[in-house]
Design a protein around this motif. Structure first.
Motif, PDB file in Angstrom:
ATOM      1  N   TYR A 103       0.817  -1.216   0.000  1.00  0.00           N
ATOM      2  CA  TYR A 103       0.000   0.000   0.000  1.00  0.00           C
ATOM      3  C   TYR A 103       0.849   1.264   0.000  1.00  0.00           C
ATOM      4  O   TYR A 103       0.476   2.274  -0.595  1.00  0.00           O
ATOM      5  N   PHE A 104       2.004   1.209   0.644  1.00  0.00           N
ATOM      6  CA  PHE A 104       2.872   2.374   0.672  1.00  0.00           C
ATOM      7  C   PHE A 104       3.429   2.680  -0.717  1.00  0.00           C
ATOM      8  O   PHE A 104       3.628   3.836  -1.066  1.00  0.00           O
ATOM      9  N   GLY A 105       3.645   1.659  -1.514  1.00  0.00           N
ATOM     10  CA  GLY A 105       4.074   1.865  -2.893  1.00  0.00           C
ATOM     11  C   GLY A 105       3.096   2.732  -3.666  1.00  0.00           C
ATOM     12  O   GLY A 105       3.488   3.581  -4.471  1.00  0.00           O
ATOM     13  N   GLU A 106       1.809   2.553  -3.399  1.00  0.00           N
ATOM     14  CA  GLU A 106       0.786   3.389  -4.037  1.00  0.00           C
ATOM     15  C   GLU A 106       0.905   4.841  -3.592  1.00  0.00           C
ATOM     16  O   GLU A 106       0.718   5.762  -4.385  1.00  0.00           O
ATOM     17  N   VAL A 107       1.229   5.058  -2.317  1.00  0.00           N
ATOM     18  CA  VAL A 107       1.410   6.419  -1.792  1.00  0.00           C
ATOM     19  C   VAL A 107       2.595   7.088  -2.494  1.00  0.00           C
ATOM     20  O   VAL A 107       2.520   8.254  -2.888  1.00  0.00           O
TER      21      VAL A 107
END
Length: 130
Positions: free
Chosen positions: A44-48
């Motif tokens: 999910y942090f990759g999306e951020v």
């Protein structure tokens, strides 16, 4: 048109990771929210990272707690797996950031919202020093 880059503020916690940001052309620090610190975090942090076009990540780092320092160092190693080489990761003194967040919120019970506000405090401290 080139998309503005942003700086992220992160307050790492064993349960929650608070995240905030500031766009390069704006002085306002805004909350993103929090993520649960579990195995899915990096996904999910990759999306951020993509959504906010991140150029720097400022991570709260305590001065006098070796156990937490070690946990944050391990967290940074995980981030290195997904962060591109042009994104700088900076450790920022986070002493009292959670206390300040509690004062802002009007209570001292630590929770996910406190982590988000603490990430904003960490980013503010970094920007004030640079």
């Amino acid at each position: 048109m080139k998309k503005n880059r942003s700086i992220l503020g992160i307050d790492w916690g064993s349960k929650y990771i608070g995240i905030s940001y500031k766009l390069s052309d704006n002085e306002t620090i805004l909350p993103i929210g929090y993520m649960i610190n579990d195995a899915s975090f990096l996904f999910y942090f990759g999306e951020v990272l993509i959504k906010y076009n991140v150029e720097k990540i400022i991570i709260g780092y305590p001065n006098n707690n070796e156990k937490i320092q070690e946990s944050i160092d391990n967290f940074i190693k995980q981030l290195d797996l997904i962060v591109s080489e042009d994104v700088e990761i900076i450790k920022q003194n986070e002493d009292y950031s959670t206390t300040k967040a509690g004062e802002i919120m009007g209570n001292y019970r630590k929770n996910e919202t406190t982590d988000t506000i603490a990430s904003m405090e960490i980013l503010k401290e970094y920007l004030d020093e640079t």
